[in-house]
Design a protein around this motif. Structure first.
Motif, PDB file in Angstrom:
ATOM      1  N   ARG A   1       0.835  -1.206   0.000  1.00 25.50           N
ATOM      2  CA  ARG A   1       0.000   0.000   0.000  1.00 25.50           C
ATOM      3  C   ARG A   1       0.863   1.247   0.000  1.00 25.50           C
TER       4      ARG A   1
ATOM      5  N   PRO B   1       1.220   5.236   1.208  1.00 26.29           N
ATOM      6  CA  PRO B   1       0.658   6.211   2.160  1.00 26.29           C
ATOM      7  C   PRO B   1      -0.213   7.210   1.410  1.00 26.29           C
TER       8      PRO B   1
ATOM      9  N   GLU C   1       3.244   8.019  11.454  1.00 30.13           N
ATOM     10  CA  GLU C   1       2.378   7.156  10.654  1.00 30.13           C
ATOM     11  C   GLU C   1       0.975   7.146  11.231  1.00 30.13           C
TER      12      GLU C   1
ATOM     13  N   TYR D   1       2.936  -0.895   4.190  1.00 34.36           N
ATOM     14  CA  TYR D   1       3.419   0.447   3.840  1.00 34.36           C
ATOM     15  C   TYR D   1       4.935   0.553   3.865  1.00 34.36           C
TER      16      TYR D   1
END
Length: 127
Positions: free
Chosen positions: A7, A9, A44, A74
């Motif tokens: 994925r 961000p 995060e 991520y």
């Protein structure tokens, strides 16, 4: 073989990495395990900020690589180190992304410490 979910961000899961000007000192069993003025701060989503310390500022003679690994979609594959002098509390106390995904490439050659698995993480603001 199954592929891993990767994925990027974004607004639903933001990640930023920026230099820290603070001095960061990590101690276990009365010994300094890491000391730096060159840390990065990774923020995060809603997680607490994490200081990533350059490997050259860590005393790896006090660490022992373990077989424990985790995966973050991520950031990538993560390996761990224990700090034997810290006893059971310090098992898998340190983590490192050896080959982080491009979105967080800056954390390559850096490690981070779980605050509850070391005796102290001192953050001294830059003067």
């Amino acid at each position: 073989m199954t592929s891993k979910d990767v994925r990027l961000p974004g607004p639903d899961h933001p990640i930023t990495v920026e230099p820290s000007t603070d001095e960061i000192v990590v101690s276990v069993g009365g010994r300094v395990v890491a000391s730096t003025r060159g840390a990065l701060i990774l923020r995060e989503a809603s997680y607490p900020p994490v200081h990533y310390i350059p490997v050259e500022d860590v005393d790896f003679e006090l660490l022992e690589r373990t077989g424990h690994t985790t995966y973050c979609p991520y950031k990538g594959e993560c390996g761990y180190y224990s700090i034997p002098s810290g006893g059971e509390k310090a098992v898998n106390a340190v983590w490192r992304y050896d080959d982080p995904y491009p979105a967080v490439a800056e954390i390559k050659d850096h490690v981070a410490f779980y605050p509850d698995r070391v005796d102290e993480i001192t953050v001294r603001a830059a003067a």
